[in-house]
Write a protein that holds these residues in place. Structure first.
Motif, short mmCIF file in Angstrom:
data_model
loop_
_atom_site.label_atom_id
_atom_site.label_comp_id
_atom_site.label_asym_id
_atom_site.label_seq_id
_atom_site.Cartn_x
_atom_site.Cartn_y
_atom_site.Cartn_z
N GLU A 27 0.83 -1.21 0.00
CA GLU A 27 0.00 0.00 0.00
C GLU A 27 0.87 1.25 0.00
OE1 GLU A 27 -3.05 0.16 3.03
OE2 GLU A 27 -3.53 -1.96 2.72
N ASN A 47 -12.40 3.34 3.13
CA ASN A 47 -13.04 2.54 2.08
C ASN A 47 -12.08 2.26 0.93
OD1 ASN A 47 -15.81 1.97 2.88
ND2 ASN A 47 -15.98 4.20 3.00
N HIS A 48 -10.93 2.93 0.91
CA HIS A 48 -9.93 2.75 -0.14
C HIS A 48 -8.56 2.75 0.53
CE1 HIS A 48 -13.38 4.05 -2.46
NE2 HIS A 48 -13.40 5.15 -1.74
N ASP A 49 -7.60 2.12 -0.11
CA ASP A 49 -6.25 2.09 0.47
C ASP A 49 -5.51 3.40 0.25
OD1 ASP A 49 -6.47 -0.47 1.54
OD2 ASP A 49 -5.92 -1.39 -0.36
N THR A 57 -9.79 6.69 -6.50
CA THR A 57 -9.70 5.78 -5.36
C THR A 57 -9.04 4.48 -5.80
OG1 THR A 57 -11.94 4.97 -5.82
CG2 THR A 57 -11.71 6.78 -4.21
N GLU A 59 -7.56 0.55 -4.53
CA GLU A 59 -7.46 -0.59 -3.61
C GLU A 59 -6.20 -1.36 -4.00
OE1 GLU A 59 -8.75 -3.16 -0.51
OE2 GLU A 59 -9.44 -1.17 -1.09
N LYS A 61 -4.07 -4.88 -3.47
CA LYS A 61 -4.09 -6.27 -3.03
C LYS A 61 -2.69 -6.82 -3.22
CE LYS A 61 -8.36 -6.42 -1.94
NZ LYS A 61 -8.68 -6.56 -0.52
N TYR A 100 -17.48 -3.57 -5.11
CA TYR A 100 -16.14 -3.12 -5.47
C TYR A 100 -16.12 -1.62 -5.15
CZ TYR A 100 -16.26 -7.49 -8.05
OH TYR A 100 -16.38 -8.81 -8.40
N SER A 102 -13.50 0.68 -5.05
CA SER A 102 -12.51 1.61 -5.60
C SER A 102 -12.62 1.68 -7.12
CB SER A 102 -11.09 1.17 -5.20
OG SER A 102 -10.93 1.30 -3.80
N TYR A 105 -7.82 -1.03 -9.07
CA TYR A 105 -7.30 -2.09 -8.20
C TYR A 105 -5.89 -2.42 -8.65
CZ TYR A 105 -11.89 -2.71 -6.21
OH TYR A 105 -13.06 -2.48 -5.54
#
Length: 172
Positions: A27, A47-49, A57, A59, A61, A100, A102, A105
């Motif tokens: 992140e 709600n988002h990284d 926004t 996310e 992973k 979903y 963001s 991703y």
């Protein structure tokens, strides 16, 4: 009398090969690459990284072949938790379906298999792939393996190109 420092605490509490800490490292790297606000601590209940400098926004992973425990073979990378419930103030889940959340991703795979070379903060040891929310909605999955992701996006994106890739998929 014991002396305490952030460095000694971090070495004890945040081993970089643990799943949780490695995710934080991913992140951080992505936030740095896309111009996210690093002047404030991350919002673990957001709600988002991260959010790019222009408001996209994101996310993040992450997965890795090496883990903090002894392994007989490299791990299979699977990215989970693609959908989530929206969070309100103080991390309270709001009513409604998992979605979903963001616009973009970033799927980060730490590729080092040599424990002596492992460095979670070296962008060169990561492969990045980026999908937009609409692509994930079409897949309708809660998780995706790296193998499947490689079929959808065969070539990883260079760290220096992450910001442009996030921008591109968020408006697709």
């Amino acid at each position: 009398m014991a002396t305490f420092s952030f460095d000694s605490f971090a070495a004890w509490a945040l081993p970089l090969r643990s799943n949780t800490t490695r995710g934080l490292a991913a992140e951080y790297l992505v936030a740095h690459a896309v111009g996210g606000d690093l002047s404030q601590p991350r919002d673990e209940w957001g709600n988002h990284d991260t959010v790019t400098a222009d408001g996209i926004t994101v996310e993040v992973k992450s997965g890795a072949y090496l883990q903090a425990w002894t392994q007989s073979a490299p791990s299979t990378i699977v990215y989970t938790g693609l959908r989530g419930k929206w969070l309100g103030e103080q991390g309270i889940y709001l009513d409604g379906p998992r979605e979903y959340r963001s616009q973009a991703y970033v799927f980060a795979a730490h590729t080092t298999t040599d424990p002596d070379r492992y460095d979670a903060l070296d962008p060169g040891q990561w492969e990045f792939r980026v999908l937009g929310r609409s692509r994930l909605v079409a897949l309708n999955q809660d998780s995706i393996s790296l193998t499947r992701l490689q079929q959808l996006h065969p070539e990883p994106i260079a760290y220096r190109d992450l910001s442009a890739a996030v921008r591109d998929v968020s408006f697709a």
